[in-house]
Design a protein around this motif. Structure first.
Motif, short mmCIF file in Angstrom:
data_model
loop_
_atom_site.label_atom_id
_atom_site.label_comp_id
_atom_site.label_asym_id
_atom_site.label_seq_id
_atom_site.Cartn_x
_atom_site.Cartn_y
_atom_site.Cartn_z
N SER A 77 0.84 -1.19 0.00
CA SER A 77 0.00 0.00 0.00
C SER A 77 0.88 1.25 0.00
O SER A 77 1.80 1.37 0.80
N ASN A 117 -7.78 -10.93 -5.22
CA ASN A 117 -7.16 -9.82 -4.49
C ASN A 117 -7.81 -9.59 -3.13
O ASN A 117 -7.13 -9.34 -2.13
N ILE A 168 -6.01 -10.21 0.71
CA ILE A 168 -5.95 -9.17 1.74
C ILE A 168 -6.63 -9.66 3.02
O ILE A 168 -6.20 -9.34 4.13
N ASN A 215 -11.63 -0.53 0.86
CA ASN A 215 -10.27 -0.15 1.21
C ASN A 215 -9.36 -0.09 -0.02
O ASN A 215 -8.54 0.83 -0.14
N THR A 216 -9.50 -1.03 -0.93
CA THR A 216 -8.69 -0.99 -2.16
C THR A 216 -9.06 0.21 -3.02
O THR A 216 -8.20 0.78 -3.70
N HIS A 255 -5.87 1.29 -5.59
CA HIS A 255 -5.08 0.19 -6.15
C HIS A 255 -5.87 -1.11 -6.03
O HIS A 255 -6.40 -1.43 -4.97
N ALA A 315 -4.85 -4.36 -6.39
CA ALA A 315 -4.21 -5.50 -5.72
C ALA A 315 -2.91 -5.05 -5.06
O ALA A 315 -1.82 -5.30 -5.59
N PRO A 316 -2.99 -4.39 -3.90
CA PRO A 316 -1.74 -3.91 -3.27
C PRO A 316 -0.81 -5.03 -2.83
O PRO A 316 0.40 -4.84 -2.78
N SER A 348 -16.53 -7.48 -6.76
CA SER A 348 -15.59 -8.57 -6.49
C SER A 348 -16.38 -9.87 -6.43
O SER A 348 -17.45 -9.92 -5.80
#
Length: 471
Positions: free
Chosen positions: A159, A350, A354, A369-370, A375, A377-378, A406
């Motif tokens: 991140s 992804n 996480i 949060n993504t 982003h 796929a941090p 998702s």
């Protein structure tokens, strides 16, 4: 919404006397403008000779101007933005860098090799976080340990964030506040005059031994193609203008890892479980593609590359359905514009990754949060496989979607969030169909979402249970 449109009307019930005229009403399915936007997820040169440090460097270079601007908006235009090599002890400043989470429980092949057989195998864990985890911020040249007002358990490796605080005498940086890049700019979506729907489904799980899931799947196909229900249901089904299948079309049971370890003479006349599952998938896609446009995304258990971005399934696997131009085999992640509404989503790898390396449990919370991190796929490439991109990180969100989804979630959830600049995004977690018998309907006019459940007879149900289609 869709349930109101498909309600029974006068004279249209299945229990009514048939009309004298032989031909029934014809419902024309709405056709929508469609443009795929997944070129950035198409991998040309598939070379693994490069180091993965390049993707981290490219990610930081792309995100630093965005986070510097966001930091000035939050902490004032006069805030000092330093690099780690320019830090002075006790000086209040802001640093933009990439998080690295040192985790004791994170699997490591090097640790397994070095310890060999001296350590007992560890039990499988749903979460790999512990009290001994440490947060480290790094840029191009240096790294520094973090402490203070930052939640260690929520953060994940990869991140890119901006932190505000000061370096203490012990060499650690005490964080007083931090910020993310937040939602990217968004193009306003057009005002639509009528309701039109996109059906989101994931986790078909073909090739498994659950007969009740196959019955629910056939009910889904019959509903979309207008072969289920009375005239009210059929008129409602005509408003479904596109179907999107978000990964895990095949079941995990088709991944027979034992067959690869057996001698060839023992598996000479056996057929892989995925062969029959693909044939069944082709027949289902034939029914759908003959009636409605379909986007097919690959997933974790589907026959394509493992690393992200997953490339589209090959058309040669679908000899029956691939002749229809309505069948679109797309990548994972997938992005498209449907009647001015921008869709973006993944098959769920992804989010699941996480979930293992943070304290967040709900897929909807991770999805948001993504989006705030800007982003997809941090954790790639640290714990999630991806290609070693060199000059640009394709998973950075440069434009805000209207619908962000998702797949293969345990339950259905949806939420409409707003960004700092007036962005509106519908977050959707699509449940695994093989276990929940549930799909999702997204209204393009209102950005409302509702689940559609296809319950069928099951061995676990009571004898008096009925088959039900509800939305």
């Amino acid at each position: 919404m869709f349930s109101d449109m498909s309600a029974q009307k006068d004279g249209s019930s299945l229990l009514c006397r048939p009309s004298e005229d032989q031909g029934g009403p014809v419902f024309e399915r709405m056709s929508l403008a469609y443009s795929p936007c997944s070129e950035r997820y198409t991998v040309g040169e598939r070379s693994f000779s490069r180091q993965y440090a390049h993707i981290y460097a490219a990610r930081l270079m792309q995100m630093r101007p965005l986070l510097s601007e966001r930091a000035q908006q939050k902490w004032g235009s006069d805030v000092l933005i330093r690099k780690l090599c320019d830090l002075q002890t006790g000086e209040q400043c802001c640093i933009v860098g990439t998080l690295f989470k040192r985790m004791e429980l994170q699997p490591s092949i090097l640790k397994e090799i070095s310890e060999e057989h001296n350590l007992l195998p560890q039990p499988a864990r749903a979460k790999l976080i512990s009290e001994t985890d440490e947060l480290i911020l790094e840029d191009e040249l240096q790294r520094i340990k973090l402490e203070g007002k930052i939640d260690r358990d929520i953060c994940v490796t990869g991140s890119v964030i901006a932190i505000y605080g000061a370096e203490k005498n012990d060499g650690k940086f005490t964080v007083e506040d931090f910020c993310m890049a937040d939602l990217p700019p968004q193009t306003p979506r057009p005002a639509l005059s009528s309701d039109r729907f996109v059906l989101l489904v994931s986790g078909l799980g073909l090739g498994s031994s659950h007969a009740d899931s196959m019955l629910g799947l056939q009910l889904l196909v019959d509903m979309v193609t207008g072969q289920l229900g009375d005239q009210g249901e059929q008129s409602g089904a005509a408003t479904i203008s596109r179907v999107l299948l978000a990964g895990n079309l095949l079941s995990q049971s088709t991944q027979d890892s034992d067959a690869a370890k057996k001698p060839k003479y023992l598996t000479k006349k056996t057929q892989a479980g995925s062969v029959e599952a693909i044939r069944l998938l082709d027949e289902l896609l034939l029914q759908l593609a003959a009636s409605v446009p379909v986007d097919v995304m690959p997933g974790q258990y589907d026959p394509t590359n493992y690393t992200l971005p997953q490339q589209p399934l090959h058309r040669c696997m679908f000899p029956l359905s691939s002749v229809y131009p309505t069948l679109q085999l797309v990548s994972n992640p997938h992005q498209s514009i449907i009647d001015g509404v921008r869709f973006l989503g993944t098959s769920g790898q992804n989010v699941c990754d996480i979930q293992k390396y943070s304290s967040m449990d709900r897929h909807l919370e991770i999805l948001e949060n993504t989006l705030r991190l800007r982003h997809l796929a941090p954790t790639a490439p640290d714990t999630l496989g991806c290609f070693p991109f060199y000059q640009k990180d394709p998973f950075i969100l440069e434009e805000c979607p209207n619908v962000y989804f998702s797949g293969n979630a345990p339950t259905f959830e949806s939420k409409l969030i707003k960004g700092p600049d007036g962005q509106e995004v519908l977050l959707v977690t699509i449940p695994d169909f093989s276990s929940t018998q549930t799909a999702c309907l997204v209204n393009l006019r209102t950005l409302a979402c509702e689940p559609v459940s296809f319950s069928a007879f099951s061995a676990d149900d009571d004898e008096e249970s009925d088959m039900n289609v509800s939305h």
